[in-house]
Design a protein around this motif. Structure first.
Motif, PDB file in Angstrom:
ATOM      1  N   HIS A 175       1.098  -1.554  -0.101  1.00 28.13           N
ATOM      2  CA  HIS A 175       0.110   0.119  -0.466  1.00 28.13           C
ATOM      3  C   HIS A 175       0.895   1.418   0.324  1.00 28.13           C
ATOM      4  CE1 HIS A 175      -3.665  -2.398   0.076  1.00 28.13           C
ATOM      5  NE2 HIS A 175      -3.086  -2.963   1.678  1.00 28.13           N
ATOM      6  N   LEU A 176       1.075   2.066  -1.045  1.00 30.48           N
ATOM      7  CA  LEU A 176       1.792   2.740  -1.607  1.00 30.48           C
ATOM      8  C   LEU A 176       1.419   3.987  -0.664  1.00 30.48           C
ATOM      9  CD1 LEU A 176       4.336   4.222  -2.361  1.00 30.48           C
ATOM     10  CD2 LEU A 176       2.948   4.772  -4.912  1.00 30.48           C
ATOM     11  N   VAL A 177       1.612   5.213   0.013  1.00 31.56           N
ATOM     12  CA  VAL A 177       0.640   6.439   1.064  1.00 31.56           C
ATOM     13  C   VAL A 177       2.077   7.459   0.095  1.00 31.56           C
ATOM     14  CG1 VAL A 177       0.629   7.650   2.494  1.00 31.56           C
ATOM     15  CG2 VAL A 177      -0.558   4.781   3.095  1.00 31.56           C
TER      16      VAL A 177
END
Length: 116
Positions: free
Chosen positions: A94-96
């Protein structure tokens, strides 16, 4: 650099890299080799990307002051050998992303360093 003193940050907070026109020129091949190695390492060490890219802009005419900045990054890496990104194969990623507005933050051309 094996016996150097470790640095706590990749860049000095009190020094701004500006156009060093009167500085001593260093070997371009060695400078570019270090920049290339640091750019390769930056894929897993995102904490050094800004400092390395700032030094990479000076490859056409490297000066001693820019070489000192690269040495500072190497000293930082020596002190943080256990830091890095780990990409496990069994869990989803999950890229933030985060952004900080920095209007006219570049000391050379007074452009935004955050892309806004």
């Amino acid at each position: 650099m094996e016996n150097c003193k470790e640095a706590f940050t990749p860049m000095s907070t009190s020094y701004y890299m500006d156009a060093d026109l009167a500085g001593t020129t260093v070997d371009q091949t060695k400078f570019r080799g270090l920049i290339g190695s640091l750019l390769y390492l930056a894929a897993s060490r995102t904490d050094i990307i800004f400092a390395v890219c700032l030094c990479a802009r000076c490859q056409s005419n490297p000066k001693e002051s820019y070489f000192k900045a690269i040495k500072r990054i190497l000293k930082y890496l020596k002190g943080t050998t256990t830091v890095g990104l780990w990409y496990p194969s069994h869990s989803p990623i999950h890229l933030v992303g985060y952004s900080d507005s920095d209007f006219a933050g570049c000391m050379l051309d007074r452009k935004s360093t955050s892309g806004t």
